[in-house]
Write a protein that holds these residues in place. Structure first.
Motif, PDB file in Angstrom:
ATOM      1  N   HIS A  14       0.831  -1.210   0.000  1.00 40.94           N
ATOM      2  CA  HIS A  14       0.000   0.000   0.000  1.00 40.94           C
ATOM      3  C   HIS A  14       0.865   1.259   0.000  1.00 40.94           C
ATOM      4  O   HIS A  14       0.593   2.219  -0.730  1.00 40.94           O
ATOM      5  N   ARG A  15       1.895   1.257   0.813  1.00 40.60           N
ATOM      6  CA  ARG A  15       2.760   2.432   0.916  1.00 40.60           C
ATOM      7  C   ARG A  15       3.525   2.667  -0.379  1.00 40.60           C
ATOM      8  O   ARG A  15       3.722   3.811  -0.807  1.00 40.60           O
ATOM      9  N   SER A  16       3.920   1.564  -1.036  1.00 45.89           N
ATOM     10  CA  SER A  16       4.639   1.705  -2.309  1.00 45.89           C
ATOM     11  C   SER A  16       3.731   2.277  -3.396  1.00 45.89           C
ATOM     12  O   SER A  16       4.208   2.873  -4.361  1.00 45.89           O
ATOM     13  N   LEU A  17       2.417   2.096  -3.231  1.00 49.64           N
ATOM     14  CA  LEU A  17       1.454   2.631  -4.195  1.00 49.64           C
ATOM     15  C   LEU A  17       1.029   4.063  -3.849  1.00 49.64           C
ATOM     16  O   LEU A  17       0.172   4.632  -4.513  1.00 49.64           O
ATOM     17  N   GLY A  26      -7.890   0.048  15.109  1.00 47.15           N
ATOM     18  CA  GLY A  26      -6.629  -0.511  15.579  1.00 47.15           C
ATOM     19  C   GLY A  26      -5.725  -1.041  14.489  1.00 47.15           C
ATOM     20  O   GLY A  26      -4.675  -1.623  14.770  1.00 47.15           O
ATOM     21  N   TRP A  27      -6.104  -0.842  13.224  1.00 52.85           N
ATOM     22  CA  TRP A  27      -5.301  -1.274  12.080  1.00 52.85           C
ATOM     23  C   TRP A  27      -4.877  -0.054  11.266  1.00 52.85           C
ATOM     24  O   TRP A  27      -5.626   0.910  11.141  1.00 52.85           O
ATOM     25  N   ASP A  28      -3.669  -0.110  10.693  1.00 53.14           N
ATOM     26  CA  ASP A  28      -3.250   0.912   9.744  1.00 53.14           C
ATOM     27  C   ASP A  28      -3.766   0.480   8.375  1.00 53.14           C
ATOM     28  O   ASP A  28      -3.338  -0.553   7.847  1.00 53.14           O
ATOM     29  N   MET A  29      -4.700   1.244   7.824  1.00 52.47           N
ATOM     30  CA  MET A  29      -5.390   0.838   6.598  1.00 52.47           C
ATOM     31  C   MET A  29      -5.333   1.945   5.545  1.00 52.47           C
ATOM     32  O   MET A  29      -5.271   3.131   5.880  1.00 52.47           O
ATOM     33  N   PRO A  30      -5.360   1.566   4.268  1.00 56.16           N
ATOM     34  CA  PRO A  30      -5.386   2.593   3.211  1.00 56.16           C
ATOM     35  C   PRO A  30      -6.724   3.325   3.167  1.00 56.16           C
ATOM     36  O   PRO A  30      -7.785   2.690   3.083  1.00 56.16           O
ATOM     37  N   LEU A  31      -6.662   4.632   3.240  1.00 51.14           N
ATOM     38  CA  LEU A  31      -7.868   5.460   3.156  1.00 51.14           C
ATOM     39  C   LEU A  31      -8.207   5.734   1.687  1.00 51.14           C
ATOM     40  O   LEU A  31      -9.353   5.660   1.270  1.00 51.14           O
ATOM     41  N   LEU A 223      -9.413  -1.812 -13.525  1.00 50.07           N
ATOM     42  CA  LEU A 223      -9.376  -2.031 -12.080  1.00 50.07           C
ATOM     43  C   LEU A 223      -8.354  -1.102 -11.427  1.00 50.07           C
ATOM     44  O   LEU A 223      -7.256  -0.909 -11.960  1.00 50.07           O
ATOM     45  N   VAL A 224      -8.727  -0.540 -10.262  1.00 47.58           N
ATOM     46  CA  VAL A 224      -7.805   0.306  -9.497  1.00 47.58           C
ATOM     47  C   VAL A 224      -7.835  -0.111  -8.030  1.00 47.58           C
ATOM     48  O   VAL A 224      -8.838  -0.644  -7.550  1.00 47.58           O
ATOM     49  N   PRO A 225      -6.739   0.119  -7.291  1.00 42.69           N
ATOM     50  CA  PRO A 225      -6.776  -0.123  -5.846  1.00 42.69           C
ATOM     51  C   PRO A 225      -7.668   0.908  -5.181  1.00 42.69           C
ATOM     52  O   PRO A 225      -7.706   2.070  -5.593  1.00 42.69           O
ATOM     53  N   CYS A 226      -8.398   0.474  -4.142  1.00 42.74           N
ATOM     54  CA  CYS A 226      -9.384   1.335  -3.487  1.00 42.74           C
ATOM     55  C   CYS A 226      -9.195   1.306  -1.974  1.00 42.74           C
ATOM     56  O   CYS A 226      -8.859   0.258  -1.408  1.00 42.74           O
TER      57      CYS A 226
END
Length: 371
Positions: A14-17, A26-31, A223-226
């Motif tokens: 996720h961070r590389s994207l 309690g989780w680090d998640m992509p917004l 398709l894209v990451p969401c």
């Protein structure tokens, strides 16, 4: 004990994207990766890829696994065929909703309960406590799975190019074991977007390879990451409840307009039965506040906790609100007094920072996909 958020097995990816990350339950998640609007539209028109590894998986096994689940949950789990899934709830003795769940029947005596991330420990503790006296085992499998979802009208073609599993024969709310891009997975036709799509339960060590394979296969289809932000606007348009907003321990399923998930006809007692029978009678005699949709006539966005007004009086409360990328207007879900809950009711507004903004009352959902 560390207060640092938990990381999914896809965190580095996720961070590389370039994802914007957020602490969620309690989780680090992509917004988001780019913009919420672009990601939202991709799911509605093409396809989106989500990391949902924060969800809580709990496995229940043993000769009395189904008896335990029928006692612990409000649904008729005994009626779920192998390979199928059911939406249900777990309630307190007083009928208050602890969480809404999806239960998958994996085998004759094996079930997987999927809880919301914020409630996973609560559900695990309740199931463990309620298992006393049953010949069944409750196992915390949160670390055993990563969960990747591909959602949107192009998702069957994208996933179909990577698996020989019978996706055409896979019904909504069903799951089957298969291999996707060489990765063993439980392939479930479930989702939280209002679109067709699939959720793939895999070992965490296989998650990155699967994500990359889906990204490559989906690129020609758009398709894209969401991230979680568009997941929220997608579920809002689809009228799907979110725990902590439309569902809480202070509400019973009948208060939430979801009394259909409570199956009084099943054999034996279940936790909350008496309180829920009373709640059903109350709802039948005098409907409580109803969950409705509100569509803004202006541009100001309603937010959870804002007051719904009519004739200068408070008649309800907004539970979720956001701009709708699909409809192009701000939307809200709200609990509103029955007298003002009918679609088309005039004179209803939302108190947005002291100004009563006009809204139209509509039936949920706001959006339904074409079959």
């Amino acid at each position: 004990m560390s207060n640092a958020p938990r990381l999914t097995s896809l965190d580095a990816l996720h961070r590389s994207l370039g994802a914007t990350m957020t602490d969620f339950a309690g989780w680090d998640m992509p917004l988001r990766y780019t913009s919420e609007r672009d990601e939202h539209h991709a799911v509605r028109t093409k396809a989106g890829l989500f990391d949902l590894s924060h969800m809580g998986e709990i496995t229940v096994t043993g000769p009395q696994a189904v008896a335990l689940l029928d006692y612990a949950l409000v649904g008729n789990i005994g009626g779920v065929a192998t390979g199928r899934a059911r939406y249900t709830m777990i309630c307190r003795e007083d009928g208050g909703i602890l969480d809404d769940l999806i239960v998958y029947r994996l085998g004759d005596t094996e079930y997987m309960v999927v809880a919301n991330a914020s409630n996973a420990q609560t559900v695990l503790d309740a199931l463990t406590e309620r298992a006393e006296g049953f010949d069944a085992a409750v196992r915390d499998d949160r670390d055993a799975y990563a969960l990747i979802a591909v959602q949107g009208p192009e998702s069957p073609g994208i996933l179909g190019s990577l698996t020989d599993a019978d996706l055409d024969g896979l019904k909504y709310y069903a799951g089957l074991p298969g291999t996707v891009a060489g990765v063993p997975a439980l392939i479930a036709r479930t989702g939280y977007t209002g679109e067709d799509g699939f959720e793939l339960f895999v070992e965490p060590g296989h998650a990155e390879a699967l994500w990359r394979a889906l990204t490559e296969a989906g690129a020609p289809a758009g398709l894209v990451p969401c991230g979680l932000s568009c997941r929220d606007t997608l579920r809002l348009e689809a009228g799907m409840p979110l725990y902590g907003h439309e569902l809480t321990t202070s509400l019973t399923p009948f208060d939430a307009g979801l009394g259909r998930v409570v199956k009084f006809e099943k054999e034996g007692d279940f936790v909350g039965r008496k309180a829920l029978e009373a709640a059903a009678e109350r709802a039948a005699a005098k409907p409580p506040r109803r969950l409705v949709g509100l569509v803004a006539r202006g541009r100001r966005v309603p937010r959870a906790g804002m007051t719904v007004v009519a004739g200068g009086e408070a008649v309800g409360e907004v539970t979720s609100g956001a701009p709708s990328p699909t409809l192009g207007k701000p939307l809200a879900m709200a609990y509103v007094d029955a007298a003002h809950a009918g679609p088309g009711t005039e004179g209803v507004g939302v108190d947005v920072r002291g100004t009563h903004e006009p809204y139209e009352v509509v039936a949920l959902p706001f959006y339904k996909r074409r079959k």
